[in-house]
Design a protein around this motif. Structure first.
Motif, PDB file in Angstrom:
ATOM      1  N   ILE A  55      -7.222   8.353  -6.594  1.00  0.00           N
ATOM      2  CA  ILE A  55      -7.604   8.000  -5.221  1.00  0.00           C
ATOM      3  C   ILE A  55      -6.607   7.006  -4.635  1.00  0.00           C
ATOM      4  CG2 ILE A  55      -9.369   6.872  -3.813  1.00  0.00           C
ATOM      5  CD1 ILE A  55     -11.450   7.978  -5.832  1.00  0.00           C
ATOM      6  N   ARG A  56      -6.266   5.992  -5.411  1.00  0.00           N
ATOM      7  CA  ARG A  56      -5.317   4.986  -4.923  1.00  0.00           C
ATOM      8  C   ARG A  56      -3.948   5.600  -4.633  1.00  0.00           C
ATOM      9  NH1 ARG A  56      -5.637  -1.061  -7.170  1.00  0.00           N
ATOM     10  NH2 ARG A  56      -7.890  -1.382  -7.208  1.00  0.00           N
ATOM     11  N   ALA A  57      -3.554   6.570  -5.453  1.00  0.00           N
ATOM     12  CA  ALA A  57      -2.260   7.218  -5.235  1.00  0.00           C
ATOM     13  C   ALA A  57      -2.235   7.918  -3.885  1.00  0.00           C
ATOM     14  CB  ALA A  57      -1.969   8.204  -6.362  1.00  0.00           C
ATOM     15  N   ASP A  58      -3.326   8.593  -3.542  1.00  0.00           N
ATOM     16  CA  ASP A  58      -3.358   9.283  -2.257  1.00  0.00           C
ATOM     17  C   ASP A  58      -3.375   8.294  -1.104  1.00  0.00           C
ATOM     18  OD1 ASP A  58      -3.523  11.946  -0.944  1.00  0.00           O
ATOM     19  OD2 ASP A  58      -5.332  11.067  -0.087  1.00  0.00           O
ATOM     20  N   VAL A  59      -4.115   7.202  -1.270  1.00  0.00           N
ATOM     21  CA  VAL A  59      -4.138   6.163  -0.228  1.00  0.00           C
ATOM     22  C   VAL A  59      -2.730   5.599  -0.022  1.00  0.00           C
ATOM     23  CG1 VAL A  59      -4.985   3.860   0.346  1.00  0.00           C
ATOM     24  CG2 VAL A  59      -6.558   5.555  -0.585  1.00  0.00           C
ATOM     25  N   ARG A  60      -2.058   5.304  -1.123  1.00  0.00           N
ATOM     26  CA  ARG A  60      -0.699   4.757  -1.014  1.00  0.00           C
ATOM     27  C   ARG A  60       0.248   5.751  -0.351  1.00  0.00           C
ATOM     28  NH1 ARG A  60       2.645   0.885  -3.036  1.00  0.00           N
ATOM     29  NH2 ARG A  60       4.818   1.495  -3.331  1.00  0.00           N
ATOM     30  N   GLY A  61       0.168   7.025  -0.771  1.00  0.00           N
ATOM     31  CA  GLY A  61       1.027   8.032  -0.173  1.00  0.00           C
ATOM     32  C   GLY A  61       0.785   8.190   1.315  1.00  0.00           C
ATOM     33  N   THR A  62      -0.484   8.110   1.705  1.00  0.00           N
ATOM     34  CA  THR A  62      -0.830   8.255   3.119  1.00  0.00           C
ATOM     35  C   THR A  62      -0.297   7.094   3.944  1.00  0.00           C
ATOM     36  OG1 THR A  62      -2.823   9.496   2.562  1.00  0.00           O
ATOM     37  CG2 THR A  62      -2.742   8.488   4.747  1.00  0.00           C
ATOM     38  N   HIS A  63      -0.433   5.883   3.424  1.00  0.00           N
ATOM     39  CA  HIS A  63      -0.076   4.694   4.214  1.00  0.00           C
ATOM     40  C   HIS A  63       1.392   4.299   4.075  1.00  0.00           C
ATOM     41  CE1 HIS A  63      -4.095   3.607   5.666  1.00  0.00           C
ATOM     42  NE2 HIS A  63      -4.533   4.095   4.534  1.00  0.00           N
ATOM     43  N   LYS A  64       1.971   4.546   2.893  1.00  0.00           N
ATOM     44  CA  LYS A  64       3.367   4.149   2.672  1.00  0.00           C
ATOM     45  C   LYS A  64       4.336   5.296   2.906  1.00  0.00           C
ATOM     46  CE  LYS A  64       2.510  -0.033   0.890  1.00  0.00           C
ATOM     47  NZ  LYS A  64       3.051  -1.310   1.407  1.00  0.00           N
ATOM     48  N   GLY A  65       3.824   6.533   2.815  1.00  0.00           N
ATOM     49  CA  GLY A  65       4.691   7.694   2.993  1.00  0.00           C
ATOM     50  C   GLY A  65       5.446   8.083   1.748  1.00  0.00           C
ATOM     51  N   ILE A  66       5.295   7.323   0.681  1.00  0.00           N
ATOM     52  CA  ILE A  66       5.978   7.638  -0.568  1.00  0.00           C
ATOM     53  C   ILE A  66       5.110   7.141  -1.719  1.00  0.00           C
ATOM     54  CG2 ILE A  66       7.281   5.463  -0.553  1.00  0.00           C
ATOM     55  CD1 ILE A  66       9.590   7.000  -1.884  1.00  0.00           C
ATOM     56  N   CYS A  67       5.066   7.907  -2.795  1.00  0.00           N
ATOM     57  CA  CYS A  67       4.229   7.512  -3.918  1.00  0.00           C
ATOM     58  C   CYS A  67       4.602   8.343  -5.143  1.00  0.00           C
ATOM     59  CB  CYS A  67       2.742   7.720  -3.583  1.00  0.00           C
ATOM     60  SG  CYS A  67       1.622   7.284  -4.919  1.00  0.00           S
ATOM     61  N   HIS A  68       4.549   7.714  -6.310  1.00  0.00           N
ATOM     62  CA  HIS A  68       4.682   8.426  -7.576  1.00  0.00           C
ATOM     63  C   HIS A  68       3.320   8.331  -8.261  1.00  0.00           C
ATOM     64  CE1 HIS A  68       5.963   8.700 -11.945  1.00  0.00           C
ATOM     65  NE2 HIS A  68       6.399   9.835 -11.423  1.00  0.00           N
TER      66      HIS A  68
END
Length: 325
Positions: A55-68
Motif C-alpha cells: 500500500i505504501r509503495a503505491d502511495v509513494r508512486g502516486t505522490h512522488k511519481g517514482i518508486c521501487h
C-alpha cells in the motif's frame, strides 16, 4: 471513481483472513484448543507488513511519481523487525520510528517463532539497493507465505507472480523465489474465479517464462495424488517432507484439490496442519481457499478466535481501497 465490488471485497478479505487463519491453525499441528485465541506466527506477522508495504509503495508512486516497490516492502520488514526487538536493524530516523499503525498493534511485537532468512537479510543489508543483485540461498517457506498477498494486486502490477518473486528475492534463494511467484499467480487465478486445478494449470503456463529453478510441471505429483488418493495423510506427508517453500506450496495444492467445496475449509486447514511440516501449507491453503470461496466460507467459530482478525480485515479493505478506488 471505480467502486469496490462485493465480490472483490469478499475475495480479498477471504484471502488475507484465510492466510492468517491457516497460519494460526498450522502452528497447532491440527489439534485445536477448545477455546482461547488462535495466535499468529512470524509468517502471519510478516504477511501483514507485506500488505502495508505494498500500500505504501503505491502511495509513494502516486505522490512522488517514482518508486521501487520491493524497497518499500523491505522497509516494512525493517519495521516488523524493530517492533520485534531484533538487534542489528537500521533505524530510519531517531524519533517516531517504527512508524505506521501496525507498529502499534501489540500482537505484532510478540516473538512468535523465527524467520531466520528474513532476519539475516535485514541485518546484513541495511538498505535494499535495486541496482545491486544480492543472491540469497534460503529455500524456506517464509519466502512464499509472506508474499501471497501480492496475488491480489494484478490491477496494479500486471504480473503478480513477478512482483511476488521480486519481494521474495530480497531475502530468499531462487527455489523459494519461484515458489513465491507461483503462489501469488495461483492466488490471482482463483481470485478471478478459476477453480483450483485450472489455476494450477494457468500458473504453470504463465510462470514458465521467468522461473529460475522450477521447470516442467512442478505440481504434477500433487495433482495426481489428489485425483488418486485425496485426503490421505501419507500422501500429504510425502508432498511436505520439510519446511521448504516449494513443499508448502505443493502440499497446499494437494489439500485444496482434496477439499474443493466451500463448506470444507475448516477440514482443509486441520488436515494441512496435521502434517509434520504442514504449518506453512496450512497458511497457503487458507489463502488459496479463502480467495477461491470468499470470506463467508471461512469458519466463523475459528475467525472469531483469530488474534489478528481485525488487523487482517482492515489490511484487506485498505488494499482494495488503495488499488481499486
Amino acid at each position: 471513481m471505480t467502486r469496490v465490488t462485493a465480490e472483490q471485497l469478499a475475495t480479498a478479505r477471504g484471502c488475507v483472513l484465510g492466510l492468517m487463519l491457516g497460519d494460526a491453525v498450522g502452528v497447532t499441528g491440527g489439534h485445536l484448543p477448545a477455546e482461547g485465541l488462535l495466535r499468529a506466527t512470524s509468517a502471519g506477522q510478516l504477511a501483514c507488513f507485506t500488505i502495508e508495504g505494498i500500500i505504501r509503495a503505491d502511495v509513494r508512486g502516486t505522490h512522488k511519481g517514482i518508486c521501487h516497490p520491493p524497497s518499500v516492502v523491505w522497509h516494512a520488514y525493517t519495521r516488523w523487525a524493530s517492533v520485534q526487538g531484533i538487534p542489528g536493524i537500521k533505524r530510519w530516523r531517531e524519533e517516531d520510528w517504527p512508524d505506521g499503525w501496525l507498529a502499534q498493534v501489540p500482537a505484532l511485537s510478540v516473538h512468535r517463532g523465527s524467520a531466520p532468512a528474513t532476519v539475516s537479510a535485514l541485518q546484513v543489508q541495511a538498505v535494499l539497493d535495486p541496482d545491486k543483485d544480492r543472491v540469497w540461498t534460503s529455500v524456506g517457506a517464509h519466502g512464499l507465505t509472506r508474499t501471497l498477498p501480492a496475488g491480489l494486486v494484478e490491477w496494479w502490477h500486471p504480473e503478480p507472480g513477478r512482483f511476488a518473486a521480486e519481494l521474495a528475492a530480497t531475502t530468499h534463494g531462487p527455489e523459494a523465489v519461484d515458489a513465491a511467484a507461483m503462489g501469488a499467480t495461483m492466488i490471482s487465478a482463483v481470485a478471478k474465479g478459476h477453480g483450483v486445478e485450472e489455476s494450477v494449470e494457468r500458473t504453470q503456463r504463465e510462470c514458465q517464462s521467468f522461473l529460475r529453478m522450477l521447470t516442467g510441471r512442478p505440481f504434477a505429483e500433487a495433482v495426481q495424488a489428489a485425483r488418486e488418493h485425496p485426503r490421505d495423510p501419507e500422501a500429504l506427508t510425502r508432498l511436505v517432507p520439510d519446511g521448504r517453500a516449494l513443499s508448502a506450496l505443493a502440499g497446499a495444492v494437494y489439500v485444496a484439490l482434496s477439499f474443493p467445496d466451500r463448506g470444507q475449509l475448516h477440514d482443509a486447514l486441520l488436515f494441512a496442519a496435521s502434517a509434520p511440516h504442514g504449518r506453512h501449507a496450512a497458511a497457503t491453503v487458507g489463502a488459496l481457499l479463502g480467495a477461491r470461496h470468499g470470506v463467508n466460507a471461512l469458519p466463523v467459530g475459528l475467525v472469531s478466535r483469530l488474534e489478528l482478525a481485525w488487523v487482517a480485515d482492515v489490511l484487506a479493505r485498505d488494499l482494495l481501497a488503495e488499488f481499486v478506488r
